[in-house]
Scaffold this motif. Structure first.
Motif, PDB file in Angstrom:
ATOM      1  N   TYR A   1       0.844  -1.195   0.000  1.00 38.58           N
ATOM      2  CA  TYR A   1       0.000   0.000   0.000  1.00 38.58           C
ATOM      3  C   TYR A   1       0.885   1.253   0.000  1.00 38.58           C
ATOM      4  O   TYR A   1       1.923   1.299   0.671  1.00 38.58           O
ATOM      5  N   ALA A   2       0.445   2.282  -0.733  1.00 39.00           N
ATOM      6  CA  ALA A   2       1.112   3.581  -0.736  1.00 39.00           C
ATOM      7  C   ALA A   2       0.028   4.641  -0.903  1.00 39.00           C
ATOM      8  O   ALA A   2      -0.537   4.807  -1.999  1.00 39.00           O
ATOM      9  N   LEU A   3      -0.266   5.361   0.183  1.00 31.51           N
ATOM     10  CA  LEU A   3      -1.330   6.353   0.207  1.00 31.51           C
ATOM     11  C   LEU A   3      -0.751   7.707   0.597  1.00 31.51           C
ATOM     12  O   LEU A   3       0.123   7.796   1.471  1.00 31.51           O
ATOM     13  N   ARG A   4      -1.252   8.752  -0.044  1.00 29.41           N
ATOM     14  CA  ARG A   4      -0.759  10.107   0.199  1.00 29.41           C
ATOM     15  C   ARG A   4      -1.812  10.902   0.973  1.00 29.41           C
ATOM     16  O   ARG A   4      -3.003  10.851   0.675  1.00 29.41           O
ATOM     17  N   TYR A   5      -1.322  11.672   1.966  1.00 29.03           N
ATOM     18  CA  TYR A   5      -2.208  12.469   2.817  1.00 29.03           C
ATOM     19  C   TYR A   5      -1.627  13.876   2.971  1.00 29.03           C
ATOM     20  O   TYR A   5      -0.410  14.088   2.820  1.00 29.03           O
ATOM     21  N   VAL A   6      -2.506  14.803   3.297  1.00 19.99           N
ATOM     22  CA  VAL A   6      -2.114  16.168   3.628  1.00 19.99           C
ATOM     23  C   VAL A   6      -2.598  16.469   5.033  1.00 19.99           C
ATOM     24  O   VAL A   6      -3.765  16.211   5.379  1.00 19.99           O
ATOM     25  N   PHE A   7      -1.680  17.005   5.837  1.00 22.60           N
ATOM     26  CA  PHE A   7      -2.017  17.424   7.197  1.00 22.60           C
ATOM     27  C   PHE A   7      -1.270  18.721   7.494  1.00 22.60           C
ATOM     28  O   PHE A   7      -0.047  18.771   7.403  1.00 22.60           O
ATOM     29  N   GLU A   8      -2.038  19.770   7.820  1.00 19.56           N
ATOM     30  CA  GLU A   8      -1.471  21.092   8.087  1.00 19.56           C
ATOM     31  C   GLU A   8      -0.578  21.544   6.927  1.00 19.56           C
ATOM     32  O   GLU A   8       0.532  22.033   7.114  1.00 19.56           O
ATOM     33  N   ASN A   9      -1.086  21.313   5.716  1.00 22.95           N
ATOM     34  CA  ASN A   9      -0.407  21.720   4.475  1.00 22.95           C
ATOM     35  C   ASN A   9       0.948  21.030   4.288  1.00 22.95           C
ATOM     36  O   ASN A   9       1.806  21.542   3.557  1.00 22.95           O
ATOM     37  N   LYS A  10       1.116  19.897   4.924  1.00 18.60           N
ATOM     38  CA  LYS A  10       2.329  19.105   4.743  1.00 18.60           C
ATOM     39  C   LYS A  10       1.951  17.738   4.197  1.00 18.60           C
ATOM     40  O   LYS A  10       0.907  17.186   4.538  1.00 18.60           O
ATOM     41  N   LEU A  11       2.818  17.213   3.348  1.00 18.35           N
ATOM     42  CA  LEU A  11       2.558  15.932   2.702  1.00 18.35           C
ATOM     43  C   LEU A  11       3.062  14.784   3.549  1.00 18.35           C
ATOM     44  O   LEU A  11       4.199  14.810   4.038  1.00 18.35           O
ATOM     45  N   PHE A  12       2.225  13.775   3.729  1.00 21.46           N
ATOM     46  CA  PHE A  12       2.577  12.549   4.430  1.00 21.46           C
ATOM     47  C   PHE A  12       2.264  11.365   3.516  1.00 21.46           C
ATOM     48  O   PHE A  12       1.268  11.388   2.781  1.00 21.46           O
ATOM     49  N   ILE A  13       3.121  10.358   3.576  1.00 24.94           N
ATOM     50  CA  ILE A  13       2.932   9.157   2.753  1.00 24.94           C
ATOM     51  C   ILE A  13       2.863   7.953   3.669  1.00 24.94           C
ATOM     52  O   ILE A  13       3.759   7.722   4.502  1.00 24.94           O
ATOM     53  N   LEU A  14       1.788   7.172   3.512  1.00 21.94           N
ATOM     54  CA  LEU A  14       1.586   5.956   4.299  1.00 21.94           C
ATOM     55  C   LEU A  14       1.971   4.748   3.454  1.00 21.94           C
ATOM     56  O   LEU A  14       1.416   4.537   2.370  1.00 21.94           O
ATOM     57  N   HIS A  15       2.943   3.982   3.927  1.00 27.83           N
ATOM     58  CA  HIS A  15       3.344   2.728   3.284  1.00 27.83           C
ATOM     59  C   HIS A  15       2.966   1.562   4.190  1.00 27.83           C
ATOM     60  O   HIS A  15       3.124   1.643   5.412  1.00 27.83           O
ATOM     61  N   ALA A  16       2.490   0.499   3.597  1.00 24.84           N
ATOM     62  CA  ALA A  16       2.194  -0.728   4.332  1.00 24.84           C
ATOM     63  C   ALA A  16       2.713  -1.902   3.510  1.00 24.84           C
ATOM     64  O   ALA A  16       2.341  -2.074   2.339  1.00 24.84           O
ATOM     65  N   LEU A  17       3.582  -2.692   4.131  1.00 25.91           N
ATOM     66  CA  LEU A  17       4.235  -3.815   3.460  1.00 25.91           C
ATOM     67  C   LEU A  17       3.861  -5.103   4.173  1.00 25.91           C
ATOM     68  O   LEU A  17       4.059  -5.231   5.381  1.00 25.91           O
ATOM     69  N   SER A  18       3.295  -6.050   3.415  1.00 23.89           N
ATOM     70  CA  SER A  18       2.911  -7.338   3.973  1.00 23.89           C
ATOM     71  C   SER A  18       4.017  -8.353   3.707  1.00 23.89           C
ATOM     72  O   SER A  18       4.393  -8.589   2.554  1.00 23.89           O
ATOM     73  N   THR A  19       4.525  -8.964   4.794  1.00 21.98           N
ATOM     74  CA  THR A  19       5.597  -9.930   4.663  1.00 21.98           C
ATOM     75  C   THR A  19       5.575 -10.913   5.821  1.00 21.98           C
ATOM     76  O   THR A  19       5.489 -10.516   6.995  1.00 21.98           O
ATOM     77  N   ASP A  20       5.609 -12.196   5.490  1.00 26.14           N
ATOM     78  CA  ASP A  20       5.666 -13.280   6.483  1.00 26.14           C
ATOM     79  C   ASP A  20       4.572 -13.173   7.534  1.00 26.14           C
ATOM     80  O   ASP A  20       4.794 -13.380   8.737  1.00 26.14           O
ATOM     81  N   GLY A  21       3.369 -12.833   7.116  1.00 25.93           N
ATOM     82  CA  GLY A  21       2.251 -12.754   8.047  1.00 25.93           C
ATOM     83  C   GLY A  21       2.210 -11.490   8.878  1.00 25.93           C
ATOM     84  O   GLY A  21       1.331 -11.347   9.737  1.00 25.93           O
ATOM     85  N   ASN A  22       3.127 -10.551   8.618  1.00 24.16           N
ATOM     86  CA  ASN A  22       3.153  -9.283   9.343  1.00 24.16           C
ATOM     87  C   ASN A  22       2.847  -8.143   8.384  1.00 24.16           C
ATOM     88  O   ASN A  22       3.145  -8.211   7.190  1.00 24.16           O
ATOM     89  N   LEU A  23       2.292  -7.087   8.929  1.00 23.02           N
ATOM     90  CA  LEU A  23       2.053  -5.877   8.161  1.00 23.02           C
ATOM     91  C   LEU A  23       2.880  -4.767   8.805  1.00 23.02           C
ATOM     92  O   LEU A  23       2.653  -4.380   9.958  1.00 23.02           O
ATOM     93  N   ILE A  24       3.849  -4.260   8.062  1.00 26.42           N
ATOM     94  CA  ILE A  24       4.725  -3.194   8.537  1.00 26.42           C
ATOM     95  C   ILE A  24       4.234  -1.882   7.949  1.00 26.42           C
ATOM     96  O   ILE A  24       4.194  -1.724   6.723  1.00 26.42           O
ATOM     97  N   ILE A  25       3.844  -0.954   8.814  1.00 30.09           N
ATOM     98  CA  ILE A  25       3.256   0.308   8.376  1.00 30.09           C
ATOM     99  C   ILE A  25       4.211   1.448   8.711  1.00 30.09           C
ATOM    100  O   ILE A  25       4.683   1.557   9.857  1.00 30.09           O
ATOM    101  N   ASN A  26       4.493   2.306   7.717  1.00 34.16           N
ATOM    102  CA  ASN A  26       5.328   3.494   7.909  1.00 34.16           C
ATOM    103  C   ASN A  26       4.521   4.730   7.530  1.00 34.16           C
ATOM    104  O   ASN A  26       3.792   4.725   6.543  1.00 34.16           O
ATOM    105  N   LEU A  27       4.692   5.796   8.308  1.00 31.78           N
ATOM    106  CA  LEU A  27       4.118   7.090   7.978  1.00 31.78           C
ATOM    107  C   LEU A  27       5.267   8.080   7.885  1.00 31.78           C
ATOM    108  O   LEU A  27       5.961   8.331   8.876  1.00 31.78           O
ATOM    109  N   MET A  28       5.489   8.629   6.685  1.00 28.68           N
ATOM    110  CA  MET A  28       6.641   9.494   6.437  1.00 28.68           C
ATOM    111  C   MET A  28       6.189  10.922   6.167  1.00 28.68           C
ATOM    112  O   MET A  28       5.269  11.159   5.385  1.00 28.68           O
TER     113      MET A  28
END
Length: 286
Positions: free
Chosen positions: A70-97
């Motif tokens: 998953y790769a989703l783009r968001y705006v918060f307080e006029n700043k860009l944030f990108i949400l990544h979610a990677l599925s691997t070995d039964g785990n979901l690793i989520i990053n918010l950059m």
């Protein structure tokens, strides 16, 4: 008290038909947490620039779960944030950059332990939803959105006070080599370099721990040059016998320092500190 799950049912209803796997439920749940705190979706992808004319929405964009990751783009307080979610070995690793400085927060979840069902109520789908709400807020959102708690002292000049105290004649710049205190604070090291005409300099060296020896003062210094160290028995008829005072030992003479030796005619050096001021009379012998 506000319902902590307010808005979840409506969010899930909009994507329920698109859910294909358990990881989709987790991503939809995180999206709902983001929109609750003011984030707005502007599409998919990981493009790190904003044009300013993006359409902002509380809904998940079309094709949000078309890929395994998953790769989703968001705006918060006029700043860009990108949400990544990677599925691997039964785990979901989520990053918010945060794209402006690449600050990243992340959490990792076991998919099967977190999501039990793909449809139904929140209690059936995510039994531990209360703990997950707290974890998403603390570890994923607050880490990259909370403002710095470090406070910097503002460098603004203070207006002059109208009731400022008169200037103290003793408050002059500090001695060379000594760091002066900030204005407004009293320091014993701020000593006058020259006494005003109406203030005598008697006792000045008593306030200065770095004053040179023999500079005068109201306190008697047994180690000053005027003391007759070689004659410790000064004031005693005949003096003390040789060896009565060990070498280097501190010994205050019985007589006034600088006084004449028995049989000597050398006058005592002037020392105004021990004399009464002019016109003083305590009538102690009347």
């Amino acid at each position: 008290m506000a319902d902590p799950l307010f808005g979840w049912d409506l969010t899930f209803k909009t994507v329920e038909k698109d859910v294909k796997r358990k990881a989709d439920v987790i991503v939809a749940f995180i999206h709902w947490n983001l929109t609750k705190r003011g984030f707005r979706s502007i599409g998919i992808g990981d493009e790190r620039t904003l044009s300013g004319d993006e359409e902002r929405s509380e809904l998940l964009p079309t094709g949000w779960n078309d890929k395994d990751n998953y790769a989703l783009r968001y705006v918060f307080e006029n700043k860009l944030f990108i949400l990544h979610a990677l599925s691997t070995d039964g785990n979901l690793i989520i990053n918010l950059m945060r794209s402006e400085d690449l600050a990243v927060s992340n959490i990792a979840l076991k998919i099967d332990d977190t999501v039990k069902e793909q449809k139904g109520s929140i209690d059936k789908m995510i039994p531990s939803h209360k703990e997950l709400i707290y974890q998403v807020k603390r570890d994923l959102i607050d880490t990259v959105t909370e403002k710095s708690t470090v406070t910097a002292e503002t460098q603004t000049s203070r207006p002059e006070s109208s009731n400022r105290r008169p200037e103290d004649p003793l408050r002059v710049p500090g001695r060379p080599g000594i760091v002066s205190d900030p204005p407004g604070l009293c320091s014993l090291f701020w000593l006058p370099t020259a006494s005003p005409p109406h203030i005598p300099s008697l006792g000045r060296s008593d306030l200065d721990p770095f004053a040179p020896s023999g500079s005068g003062g109201m306190l008697y210094n047994p180690f000053e040059p005027r003391r007759d160290i070689e004659n410790p028995g000064l004031g005693i008829p005949g003096g003390l016998p040789r060896g009565a005072v060990p070498p280097g030992a501190r010994f205050d003479p019985f007589g006034p320092p600088g006084g004449p030796m028995p049989g000597a005619r050398r006058p005592a050096p002037p020392d105004a500190d021990h004399l009464p001021p002019p016109g003083f009379n305590d009538n102690m012998f009347m």
